[in-house]
Design an enzyme around this catalytic site. Structure first.
Site, PDB file in Angstrom:
ATOM      1  N   TYR A 143     -14.520 -83.142  61.526  1.00  0.00           N
ATOM      2  CA  TYR A 143     -14.543 -82.315  60.594  1.00  0.00           C
ATOM      3  C   TYR A 143     -14.385 -80.947  61.069  1.00  0.00           C
ATOM      4  CZ  TYR A 143     -17.473 -79.311  57.613  1.00  0.00           C
ATOM      5  OH  TYR A 143     -17.632 -78.032  56.644  1.00  0.00           O
ATOM      6  N   SER A 144     -13.722 -79.926  60.890  1.00  0.00           N
ATOM      7  CA  SER A 144     -13.705 -78.449  61.244  1.00  0.00           C
ATOM      8  C   SER A 144     -13.175 -78.742  62.981  1.00  0.00           C
ATOM      9  CB  SER A 144     -15.039 -77.996  60.966  1.00  0.00           C
ATOM     10  OG  SER A 144     -14.573 -76.509  61.187  1.00  0.00           O
ATOM     11  N   TRP A 145     -14.315 -77.964  63.570  1.00  0.00           N
ATOM     12  CA  TRP A 145     -13.995 -78.043  64.953  1.00  0.00           C
ATOM     13  C   TRP A 145     -13.841 -79.137  65.485  1.00  0.00           C
ATOM     14  CZ3 TRP A 145     -16.517 -80.040  69.491  1.00  0.00           C
ATOM     15  CH2 TRP A 145     -16.111 -79.359  70.465  1.00  0.00           C
TER      16      TRP A 145
END
Length: 270
Positions: free
Chosen positions: A102-104
């Site tokens: 998720y994301s980074w």
């Protein structure tokens, strides 16, 4: 210890001490490893974990320098951290896991899929891009992501939530503030190390080498990672699937009951 997070332990993996949480399943399915966003403790993923079927084993950890994982003495890189993640998976006794980034953490998940082709069965990339070579958000949005202030200052988090996270945070910014505070205070050194880990790093030229069956999930109102990045991932990763939802960057955590079934169907499909 055990609790709502499952079994929480501290493990030393590849010279790094990591706080790890495991919600045990019934052994009928491939375990799911979750890789979190920048500056976020593993608690932040709890709403999504709670929306997943109970038979599914879920593993998550605090990256070095965040939450219960001490900061390393020196900065690390995405490639070396991906190797550490692979060692963790093997030490937990798993030959293969599914990986959701998720994301980074989506960047770390891509690197894991490239360097850990033997242990990554399926890959889910949520609200993420290809690293330094991607279509960035607006400078005003990215500037607010340079420090972990939103994790420790509820008023600031509520003030900027709509601008940086989009989706339902535009009308209910207090939900973002509550979620970020529940994740715990920001950790300056660990946050800075996460930023450094992705500096100059990208998967864009190597997307075609990702062999794991892949689902890409992205919102149509994500100021941090614009939707075009999901389309780039979809185009670059062979036979990948793309799911676009109406919402912003935090939807996996603030509207988990909408996205968890989509992700679970992909993971459970033969």
């Amino acid at each position: 210890m055990t609790g709502t997070l499952g079994e929480v332990t501290t493990r030393t993996v590849g010279g790094r001490t990591l706080r790890v949480a495991i919600r045990r399943g019934d052994g009928s399915r491939t375990p799911l490893l979750l890789l979190n966003g920048i500056g976020a403790r593993l608690e932040m993923l709890e709403p999504f974990v709670e929306a997943l079927p109970r038979e599914l084993e879920v593993i998550r950890f605090d990256v070095p320098g965040v939450g219960g994982s001490p900061a390393p003495r020196r900065p690390y890189h995405m490639t070396t951290l991906a190797l550490t993640v692979g060692t963790l998976v093997r030490e937990l006794g798993h030959e293969k896991v599914d990986v959701l980034g998720y994301s980074w953490g989506g960047g770390l998940a891509q690197q894991a899929a490239l360097t850990g082709r033997g242990w990554v069965r399926r890959l889910v990339l949520v609200a993420t891009g290809t690293g330094s070579l991607m279509v960035p958000g607006r400078p005003g949005v990215l500037s607010k992501m340079l420090t972990p202030r939103r994790y420790r200052d509820p008023a600031f988090a509520a003030r900027v939530a709509g601008e940086i996270y989009g989706g339902t945070m535009r009308t209910h910014p207090e939900r973002a503030a509550r979620l970020l505070q529940a994740s715990g205070e920001g950790y300056e050194r660990g946050y800075f190390f996460q930023l450094l880990a992705g500096a100059g790093w990208t998967t864009l030229p190597a997307l075609g080498l990702i062999a794991a069956r892949t689902l890409i999930v992205s919102g149509d109102d994500d100021p941090i990672i614009p939707l075009v990045n999901a389309r780039l991932l979809h185009r670059g990763i062979r036979d990948s699937q793309l799911h676009v939802y109406r919402g912003g960057h935090l939807a996996l955590l603030t509207e988990p009951h909408e996205l968890a079934p989509v992700i679970d169907r992909f993971l459970a499909a033969p």
